[in-house]
Design a protein around this motif. Structure first.
Motif, PDB file in Angstrom:
ATOM      1  N   TYR A 121      -6.952   1.384  -0.552  1.00  0.00           N
ATOM      2  CA  TYR A 121      -5.973   0.836  -1.235  1.00  0.00           C
ATOM      3  C   TYR A 121      -6.457  -0.082  -2.276  1.00  0.00           C
ATOM      4  O   TYR A 121      -5.910  -0.207  -3.522  1.00  0.00           O
ATOM      5  CB  TYR A 121      -5.005  -0.494  -0.192  1.00  0.00           C
ATOM      6  CG  TYR A 121      -4.142  -1.305  -1.263  1.00  0.00           C
ATOM      7  CD1 TYR A 121      -3.136  -0.955  -1.819  1.00  0.00           C
ATOM      8  CD2 TYR A 121      -4.369  -2.798  -1.089  1.00  0.00           C
ATOM      9  CE1 TYR A 121      -2.241  -1.699  -2.331  1.00  0.00           C
ATOM     10  CE2 TYR A 121      -3.697  -3.562  -1.797  1.00  0.00           C
ATOM     11  CZ  TYR A 121      -2.491  -2.965  -2.319  1.00  0.00           C
ATOM     12  OH  TYR A 121      -1.837  -3.859  -3.253  1.00  0.00           O
ATOM     13  N   ASN A 163       0.800  -1.053   0.035  1.00  0.00           N
ATOM     14  CA  ASN A 163       0.167   0.004  -0.060  1.00  0.00           C
ATOM     15  C   ASN A 163       0.921   1.206  -0.065  1.00  0.00           C
ATOM     16  O   ASN A 163       1.422   1.730   1.033  1.00  0.00           O
ATOM     17  CB  ASN A 163      -1.076  -0.036   1.197  1.00  0.00           C
ATOM     18  CG  ASN A 163      -1.911   0.986   1.020  1.00  0.00           C
ATOM     19  OD1 ASN A 163      -2.082   2.101   0.186  1.00  0.00           O
ATOM     20  ND2 ASN A 163      -2.954   1.149   2.302  1.00  0.00           N
ATOM     21  N   LEU A 189      -5.639  -6.594   2.906  1.00  0.00           N
ATOM     22  CA  LEU A 189      -4.698  -6.282   1.807  1.00  0.00           C
ATOM     23  C   LEU A 189      -4.449  -7.565   1.118  1.00  0.00           C
ATOM     24  O   LEU A 189      -4.418  -7.663  -0.220  1.00  0.00           O
ATOM     25  CB  LEU A 189      -3.267  -5.918   2.406  1.00  0.00           C
ATOM     26  CG  LEU A 189      -3.153  -4.470   3.160  1.00  0.00           C
ATOM     27  CD1 LEU A 189      -1.897  -4.288   3.772  1.00  0.00           C
ATOM     28  CD2 LEU A 189      -3.425  -3.355   1.813  1.00  0.00           C
ATOM     29  N   VAL A 222      -8.986  -1.162   4.040  1.00  0.00           N
ATOM     30  CA  VAL A 222      -8.164  -0.945   3.180  1.00  0.00           C
ATOM     31  C   VAL A 222      -8.955  -0.656   1.695  1.00  0.00           C
ATOM     32  O   VAL A 222      -8.430  -1.027   0.565  1.00  0.00           O
ATOM     33  CB  VAL A 222      -7.057  -2.182   2.964  1.00  0.00           C
ATOM     34  CG1 VAL A 222      -6.475  -2.349   4.232  1.00  0.00           C
ATOM     35  CG2 VAL A 222      -7.912  -3.605   2.443  1.00  0.00           C
TER      36      VAL A 222
END
Length: 244
Positions: free
Chosen positions: A170, A141, A209, A167
């Motif tokens: 991201y 990220n 992630l 996230v």
């Protein structure tokens, strides 16, 4: 055409202890062509009173229940009238010095995403300096959200995923990168960020992630993961040699 070049959006809930600094920092950069929107999750601690005390600084304030931060951020996108949108949280601050360069880049209208630098902690002695590195997005990220100015049409095309808790920003940047969207990086500081909140949950953040990278990268995930692992191993080896 919109009269606003930029909409600054603050998503907040029960940030009475910090929102004043955020509001003051927005006051320092706000001028013609910039609007300010606050999306509040029905605060009960004086946050809304602090917003009202700043008079006409806030162009629109929406306070209603939401299902999470990314649901609130999507509401902010829907309310925004600017060509570009910047999100700054209720415990973060803007840094005025870098804004003229960013506003000039936005006025050119040639860039879908313009990224500046975010400082973590104290401005005089930051614990981290977060500089955008778009090419590394498949691995890590590497886009600091508090200093990333994104074209509103991109955020309407690719709304923040509300199934993610930490996230989704991201996920948005990785998706844009894989779609060929160019990132314009400027060497100026426009934000200060304080670590903590939901993003401080390292285990959940890492799990999300990994989920995003698997979904977005497909078969490329395994190759990218191997390279990222070697990179982390190399950094650990160098660090060990330095301290040995």
């Amino acid at each position: 055409m919109s009269e606003f070049l930029l909409t600054i959006v603050t998503v907040t809930k029960n940030c009475a202890g910090t929102i004043g600094h955020t509001l003051d920092s927005v006051q320092a950069v706000k001028r013609d062509g910039i609007e300010y929107v606050v999306v509040d999750g029905v605060s009960s601690d004086g946050t809304l009173e602090a917003v009202r005390q700043h008079g006409t600084l806030v162009d629109r304030c929406l306070s209603e229940p939401d299902s999470g931060i990314y649901n609130a951020m999507n509401k902010g996108v829907a309310l925004a009238r600017g060509k570009y949108i910047l999100f700054i949280n209720g415990d973060d601050e803007l840094v005025a010095d870098g804004f003229p360069a960013v506003m000039a880049a936005l006025a050119e209208g040639r860039h879908g995403i313009v990224c500046a630098t975010t400082l973590v902690g104290d401005a005089r002695s930051p614990s981290e300096v977060l500089v955008a590195v778009p090419r590394r997005l498949p691995f890590f990220n590497t886009i600091p959200h508090p200093s990333s100015f994104v074209a509103r049409d991109l955020l309407l095309r690719w709304p923040f995923r509300e199934d993610l808790r930490i996230v989704s920003d991201y996920d948005f940047f990785l998706r844009a990168h894989l779609a060929g969207q160019k990132f314009h990086v400027l060497p100026v500081v426009t934000a200060m960020h304080q670590r903590g909140g939901a993003s401080g949950n390292v285990a959940r953040s890492q799990a999300e992630l990994d989920q995003v990278r698997r979904q977005r990268l497909g078969w490329r995930y395994f190759a990218v993961n191997a390279v990222a692992g070697l990179y982390r191993w190399g950094k650990g080896l160098v660090g060990g040699l330095r301290h040995g």
